[in-house]
Write a protein that holds these residues in place. Structure first.
Motif, PDB file in Angstrom:
ATOM      1  N   LEU A   4      85.368  50.555 111.243  1.00 54.92           N
ATOM      2  CA  LEU A   4      85.837  49.165 111.218  1.00 54.92           C
ATOM      3  C   LEU A   4      85.811  48.194 112.600  1.00 54.92           C
ATOM      4  CD1 LEU A   4      89.092  50.026 109.068  1.00 54.92           C
ATOM      5  CD2 LEU A   4      87.228  48.763 108.522  1.00 54.92           C
ATOM      6  N   ILE A   6      92.477  45.852 108.266  1.00 55.45           N
ATOM      7  CA  ILE A   6      91.903  44.985 107.429  1.00 55.45           C
ATOM      8  C   ILE A   6      92.728  43.583 107.531  1.00 55.45           C
ATOM      9  CG2 ILE A   6      91.017  44.124 105.260  1.00 55.45           C
ATOM     10  CD1 ILE A   6      89.472  46.682 106.296  1.00 55.45           C
ATOM     11  N   LYS A  48      92.366  41.595 110.616  1.00 53.74           N
ATOM     12  CA  LYS A  48      90.814  41.063 111.302  1.00 53.74           C
ATOM     13  C   LYS A  48      90.540  39.513 110.849  1.00 53.74           C
ATOM     14  CE  LYS A  48      87.492  44.334 111.271  1.00 53.74           C
ATOM     15  NZ  LYS A  48      86.214  45.145 110.879  1.00 53.74           N
ATOM     16  N   ASP A  52      83.897  46.230 105.300  1.00 54.01           N
ATOM     17  CA  ASP A  52      85.421  46.977 105.609  1.00 54.01           C
ATOM     18  C   ASP A  52      85.773  47.529 104.068  1.00 54.01           C
ATOM     19  OD1 ASP A  52      85.458  45.785 107.970  1.00 54.01           O
ATOM     20  OD2 ASP A  52      86.869  44.207 107.699  1.00 54.01           O
ATOM     21  N   ASN A 110      78.896  47.488 112.714  1.00 49.94           N
ATOM     22  CA  ASN A 110      79.110  46.668 111.548  1.00 49.94           C
ATOM     23  C   ASN A 110      78.020  46.998 110.515  1.00 49.94           C
ATOM     24  OD1 ASN A 110      80.862  44.675 112.857  1.00 49.94           O
ATOM     25  ND2 ASN A 110      79.191  44.166 114.315  1.00 49.94           N
TER      26      ASN A 110
END
Length: 135
Positions: free
Chosen positions: A93, A132, A135, A101, A97
């Motif tokens: 995460l 999450i 972000k 996610d 990349n």
């Protein structure tokens, strides 16, 4: 090697590295069930190797980030499998990349279901959802 299998094997290698004296390559070879002759040839699946090396290299930062997200838990008190699943997922995460996610979280939940107990997947999901959200 498919990504799900690479994650399973990486989890096994990282699990072995947690609190042991194994070298990184020894743990990777053992997780892949490579013979002595095969181990002399250092060709690993790229995604598997990225997960193991990346999680290991960023372990200190990952542990700091995890500790900040844990409520009423310390990282050292976590069962070893949950700690290892979380470390690997946080590596993906935060530092990789390669996958969305949602895929990373779902894979971590599946690993927790496979290798942990009945509460592992819910715990892993709860902790990773905090990553999450930020972000």
């Amino acid at each position: 090697m498919k990504r799900h299998e690479a994650r399973q094997k990486a989890l096994q290698a990282l699990f072995q590295l947690d609190n042991t004296e194994l070298l990184l390559e020894e743990a990777m070879n053992h997780a892949l069930e490579r013979s002595f002759e095969e181990a002399a040839q250092p060709a690993y699946d790229a995604f598997f190797e990225q997960l193991v090396r990346g999680t290991t290299e960023h372990k200190e930062t990952i542990d700091e980030q995890l500790s900040a997200k844990l409520e009423n838990w310390s990282l050292s008190r976590l069962p070893k499998i949950e700690r290892t699943v979380l470390r690997m997922a946080v590596y993906e995460l935060q530092f990789s990349n390669d996958a969305p996610d949602g895929v990373v979280v779902n894979e971590a939940i599946e690993l927790a279901k496979t290798f942990g107990d009945e509460k592992s997947s819910k715990f892993v999901n709860g902790v990773l959802s905090k990553f999450i959200e930020t972000k």
